[in-house]
Design a protein around this motif. Structure first.
Motif, PDB file in Angstrom:
ATOM      1  N   SER A   1      31.090  55.607  56.933  1.00  0.00           N
ATOM      2  CA  SER A   1      30.582  55.276  55.600  1.00  0.00           C
ATOM      3  C   SER A   1      30.784  56.424  54.618  1.00  0.00           C
ATOM      4  CB  SER A   1      29.104  54.901  55.672  1.00  0.00           C
ATOM      5  OG  SER A   1      28.311  56.021  56.056  1.00  0.00           O
ATOM      6  N   SER A   2      30.769  57.658  55.105  1.00  0.00           N
ATOM      7  CA  SER A   2      31.004  58.790  54.211  1.00  0.00           C
ATOM      8  C   SER A   2      32.422  58.760  53.649  1.00  0.00           C
ATOM      9  CB  SER A   2      30.753  60.112  54.947  1.00  0.00           C
ATOM     10  OG  SER A   2      31.637  60.243  56.050  1.00  0.00           O
ATOM     11  N   THR A   3      33.373  58.281  54.464  1.00  0.00           N
ATOM     12  CA  THR A   3      34.742  58.131  53.978  1.00  0.00           C
ATOM     13  C   THR A   3      34.840  56.992  52.972  1.00  0.00           C
ATOM     14  OG1 THR A   3      35.568  58.932  56.112  1.00  0.00           O
ATOM     15  CG2 THR A   3      37.130  57.801  54.678  1.00  0.00           C
ATOM     16  N   LEU A   4      34.188  55.873  53.290  1.00  0.00           N
ATOM     17  CA  LEU A   4      34.158  54.766  52.336  1.00  0.00           C
ATOM     18  C   LEU A   4      33.464  55.179  51.050  1.00  0.00           C
ATOM     19  CD1 LEU A   4      33.241  51.820  54.740  1.00  0.00           C
ATOM     20  CD2 LEU A   4      35.493  52.454  53.876  1.00  0.00           C
ATOM     21  N   HIS A   5      32.507  56.081  51.175  1.00  0.00           N
ATOM     22  CA  HIS A   5      31.803  56.596  50.001  1.00  0.00           C
ATOM     23  C   HIS A   5      32.778  57.224  49.015  1.00  0.00           C
ATOM     24  CE1 HIS A   5      30.153  60.382  48.259  1.00  0.00           C
ATOM     25  NE2 HIS A   5      29.224  59.579  47.807  1.00  0.00           N
ATOM     26  N   ASN A   6      33.688  58.051  49.515  1.00  0.00           N
ATOM     27  CA  ASN A   6      34.675  58.693  48.640  1.00  0.00           C
ATOM     28  C   ASN A   6      35.630  57.673  48.020  1.00  0.00           C
ATOM     29  OD1 ASN A   6      33.582  61.202  49.184  1.00  0.00           O
ATOM     30  ND2 ASN A   6      34.989  61.627  50.858  1.00  0.00           N
ATOM     31  N   LEU A   7      36.085  56.703  48.832  1.00  0.00           N
ATOM     32  CA  LEU A   7      37.008  55.700  48.311  1.00  0.00           C
ATOM     33  C   LEU A   7      36.352  54.847  47.226  1.00  0.00           C
ATOM     34  CD1 LEU A   7      38.695  54.522  51.631  1.00  0.00           C
ATOM     35  CD2 LEU A   7      39.620  56.081  49.920  1.00  0.00           C
ATOM     36  N   LEU A   8      35.084  54.477  47.437  1.00  0.00           N
ATOM     37  CA  LEU A   8      34.372  53.683  46.447  1.00  0.00           C
ATOM     38  C   LEU A   8      34.145  54.467  45.162  1.00  0.00           C
ATOM     39  CD1 LEU A   8      31.726  51.865  48.702  1.00  0.00           C
ATOM     40  CD2 LEU A   8      33.723  50.854  47.590  1.00  0.00           C
ATOM     41  N   LEU A   9      33.864  55.766  45.302  1.00  0.00           N
ATOM     42  CA  LEU A   9      33.661  56.588  44.113  1.00  0.00           C
ATOM     43  C   LEU A   9      34.939  56.672  43.278  1.00  0.00           C
ATOM     44  CD1 LEU A   9      31.460  59.585  45.319  1.00  0.00           C
ATOM     45  CD2 LEU A   9      30.787  57.616  43.954  1.00  0.00           C
ATOM     46  N   VAL A  10      36.077  56.800  43.950  1.00  0.00           N
ATOM     47  CA  VAL A  10      37.347  56.839  43.225  1.00  0.00           C
ATOM     48  C   VAL A  10      37.562  55.541  42.465  1.00  0.00           C
ATOM     49  CG1 VAL A  10      39.851  56.927  43.506  1.00  0.00           C
ATOM     50  CG2 VAL A  10      38.401  58.483  44.806  1.00  0.00           C
ATOM     51  N   THR A  11      37.218  54.413  43.101  1.00  0.00           N
ATOM     52  CA  THR A  11      37.389  53.114  42.450  1.00  0.00           C
ATOM     53  C   THR A  11      36.474  52.965  41.244  1.00  0.00           C
ATOM     54  OG1 THR A  11      37.984  52.125  44.584  1.00  0.00           O
ATOM     55  CG2 THR A  11      37.347  50.624  42.816  1.00  0.00           C
ATOM     56  N   PHE A  12      35.189  53.297  41.415  1.00  0.00           N
ATOM     57  CA  PHE A  12      34.227  53.133  40.326  1.00  0.00           C
ATOM     58  C   PHE A  12      34.482  54.115  39.178  1.00  0.00           C
ATOM     59  CE2 PHE A  12      31.606  50.973  43.566  1.00  0.00           C
ATOM     60  CZ  PHE A  12      31.276  49.835  42.845  1.00  0.00           C
ATOM     61  N   SER A  13      35.032  55.279  39.493  1.00  0.00           N
ATOM     62  CA  SER A  13      35.254  56.281  38.444  1.00  0.00           C
ATOM     63  C   SER A  13      36.295  55.838  37.418  1.00  0.00           C
ATOM     64  CB  SER A  13      35.680  57.609  39.080  1.00  0.00           C
ATOM     65  OG  SER A  13      36.924  57.470  39.739  1.00  0.00           O
ATOM     66  N   LYS A  14      37.099  54.825  37.752  1.00  0.00           N
ATOM     67  CA  LYS A  14      38.162  54.386  36.856  1.00  0.00           C
ATOM     68  C   LYS A  14      37.674  53.515  35.712  1.00  0.00           C
ATOM     69  CE  LYS A  14      41.642  54.613  40.531  1.00  0.00           C
ATOM     70  NZ  LYS A  14      42.622  53.839  41.345  1.00  0.00           N
ATOM     71  N   PHE A  15      36.518  52.842  35.903  1.00  0.00           N
ATOM     72  CA  PHE A  15      36.075  51.931  34.836  1.00  0.00           C
ATOM     73  C   PHE A  15      34.612  52.109  34.445  1.00  0.00           C
ATOM     74  CE2 PHE A  15      35.636  49.769  38.913  1.00  0.00           C
ATOM     75  CZ  PHE A  15      34.343  49.288  38.869  1.00  0.00           C
ATOM     76  N   LEU A  16      33.925  53.123  34.976  1.00  0.00           N
ATOM     77  CA  LEU A  16      32.544  53.389  34.591  1.00  0.00           C
ATOM     78  C   LEU A  16      32.482  54.603  33.672  1.00  0.00           C
ATOM     79  CD1 LEU A  16      30.564  52.894  37.942  1.00  0.00           C
ATOM     80  CD2 LEU A  16      30.718  51.315  36.017  1.00  0.00           C
ATOM     81  N   THR A  17      31.458  54.609  32.823  1.00  0.00           N
ATOM     82  CA  THR A  17      31.212  55.804  32.017  1.00  0.00           C
ATOM     83  C   THR A  17      30.649  56.901  32.899  1.00  0.00           C
ATOM     84  OG1 THR A  17      28.957  55.134  31.444  1.00  0.00           O
ATOM     85  CG2 THR A  17      30.740  54.350  30.018  1.00  0.00           C
ATOM     86  N   ARG A  18      30.606  58.115  32.363  1.00  0.00           N
ATOM     87  CA  ARG A  18      30.152  59.249  33.176  1.00  0.00           C
ATOM     88  C   ARG A  18      28.689  59.085  33.595  1.00  0.00           C
ATOM     89  NH1 ARG A  18      32.200  64.135  34.313  1.00  0.00           N
ATOM     90  NH2 ARG A  18      30.771  65.819  34.821  1.00  0.00           N
ATOM     91  N   ILE A  19      27.843  58.586  32.693  1.00  0.00           N
ATOM     92  CA  ILE A  19      26.422  58.407  33.019  1.00  0.00           C
ATOM     93  C   ILE A  19      26.257  57.344  34.096  1.00  0.00           C
ATOM     94  CG2 ILE A  19      24.187  57.707  32.110  1.00  0.00           C
ATOM     95  CD1 ILE A  19      24.944  58.905  29.451  1.00  0.00           C
ATOM     96  N   GLU A  20      26.988  56.231  33.957  1.00  0.00           N
ATOM     97  CA  GLU A  20      26.912  55.174  34.964  1.00  0.00           C
ATOM     98  C   GLU A  20      27.459  55.655  36.305  1.00  0.00           C
ATOM     99  OE1 GLU A  20      27.467  51.297  31.995  1.00  0.00           O
ATOM    100  OE2 GLU A  20      29.188  52.204  33.019  1.00  0.00           O
ATOM    101  N   PHE A  21      28.506  56.475  36.232  1.00  0.00           N
ATOM    102  CA  PHE A  21      29.088  57.000  37.463  1.00  0.00           C
ATOM    103  C   PHE A  21      28.109  57.908  38.197  1.00  0.00           C
ATOM    104  CE2 PHE A  21      31.588  60.291  39.665  1.00  0.00           C
ATOM    105  CZ  PHE A  21      32.291  59.480  40.550  1.00  0.00           C
ATOM    106  N   VAL A  22      27.370  58.728  37.466  1.00  0.00           N
ATOM    107  CA  VAL A  22      26.384  59.614  38.084  1.00  0.00           C
ATOM    108  C   VAL A  22      25.276  58.804  38.777  1.00  0.00           C
ATOM    109  CG1 VAL A  22      24.588  61.319  37.576  1.00  0.00           C
ATOM    110  CG2 VAL A  22      26.849  61.549  36.549  1.00  0.00           C
TER     111      VAL A  22
END
Length: 324
Positions: A248-269
């Motif tokens: 899950s820690s690996t999936l965590h990084n992959l999901l973060l990369v995906t969400f970082s492309k279309f979320l604002t910085r506050i939403e990403f945090v």
């Protein structure tokens, strides 16, 4: 002019206060459960070193190694999370060191689960040879191989990082917060890390699944202890669950990369906070809870220490081999 700028000043101050309040709340909501889980893991580590039966039994030694890696990773992850919450930017060498230590402990967990699964496989399928195969010396060699293999991965990562042209940077000070995603200084580093991770978890899944099937087949044999085989099968099934949690820690990084492309910085945090709690903190605490509650020997020792070493039989029923 001053009256016109006053509402804007109030709005800016309000946003800054709201941001500070949110950061304080997020850091509190992550630090408190992390401290609780670190206490549980630390208590388990103390228990596993408190009795001779734990120090001289291979499966408990392997569990101690697994808990050490999980505890180190949890503590270091929380430190890096607090640094990002407090908006503290590190230099590239310091961040690279922290990320590599974090990666080292993360890769040790699945490898240790593989060794623990093989130990249970030998115990069920080769019970007469278990004491000659699973010795203290062989267990120490297995733990050394786990750490050595994980360290080779870190050495390769460092070599790939050295190819980055640091001399072209104006300063070694990072412009963003330290994390596993921002330390990839080139495409080769990212490709290598993904390939190694997929290979490691794929191989671990094959080994644990194979041992689980072998134990299931052995459980149907007339010469096999049914109770022992059933217990080993449940243990291997838990190892598969733990491997999934480590993944899950690996999936965590992959999901973060995906969400970082279309979320604002506050939403990403905010998403980062949720993922951090459920993908990083919780999985690293489950190992101690699973074994602490399942294993009768550990459970008696935990009760013994939780009851402040009250050895009276009326206060606590001692296990004859561990507490008395």
């Amino acid at each position: 002019m001053s009256f016109a700028s006053q509402p804007q000043t109030n709005i800016t101050a309000g946003l800054q206060y709201q941001g500070l309040l949110e950061r304080l709340m997020l850091s509190t909501l992550t630090t408190l459960p992390c401290c609780v889980f670190l206490f549980i893991n630390g208590f388990m580590l103390f228990t596993l070193r408190s009795k001779l039966v734990f120090r001289e039994t291979s499966r408990f030694i392997l569990l101690f190694n697994l808990l050490c890696a999980d505890t180190m990773q949890m503590a270091l992850s929380q430190i890096m999370y607090l640094l990002s919450i407090c908006r503290i930017r590190l230099t590239y060498p310091v961040c690279g060191f922290l990320v590599n230590v974090l990666t080292l402990t993360n890769k040790i967990s699945p490898l240790t689960l593989v060794v623990m699964s093989l130990e249970r496989y030998v115990a069920v399928c080769f019970p007469l040879r278990h004491t000659t195969i699973i010795t203290m010396r062989n267990t120490a060699v297995a733990i050394f191989v786990v750490w050595f293999f994980s360290s080779l991965n870190i050495l390769t990562r460092v070599i790939l990082m050295l190819d980055f042209p640091f001399e072209d940077l104006e300063s070694l000070q990072m412009k963003d917060f330290c994390g596993a995603l921002v330390i990839f200084l080139g495409p080769m580093s990212e490709h290598y890390d993904n390939a190694f991770t997929y290979f490691l978890f794929g191989s671990a899944s094959v080994v644990i699944t194979s041992t689980y099937i072998a134990v299931m087949i052995a459980a149907r044999s007339a010469s096999t202890d049914k109770a022992s085989a059933q217990k080993a099968r449940n243990t291997l099934l838990l190892h598969l669950v733990q491997l999934g949690l480590s993944l899950s820690s690996t999936l965590h990084n992959l999901l973060l990369v995906t969400f970082s492309k279309f979320l604002t910085r506050i939403e990403f945090v905010r998403i980062l906070y949720v993922f951090y709690v459920f993908f990083i903190i919780l999985p690293k605490c489950l190992s101690s809870l699973i074994y602490g509650l399942r294993d009768q020997t550990i459970r008696y020792a935990l009760l013994y220490h939780l009851c402040c070493r009250l050895t009276s039989q009326q206060r606590l029923k001692c296990h004859p081999k561990t507490l008395c």
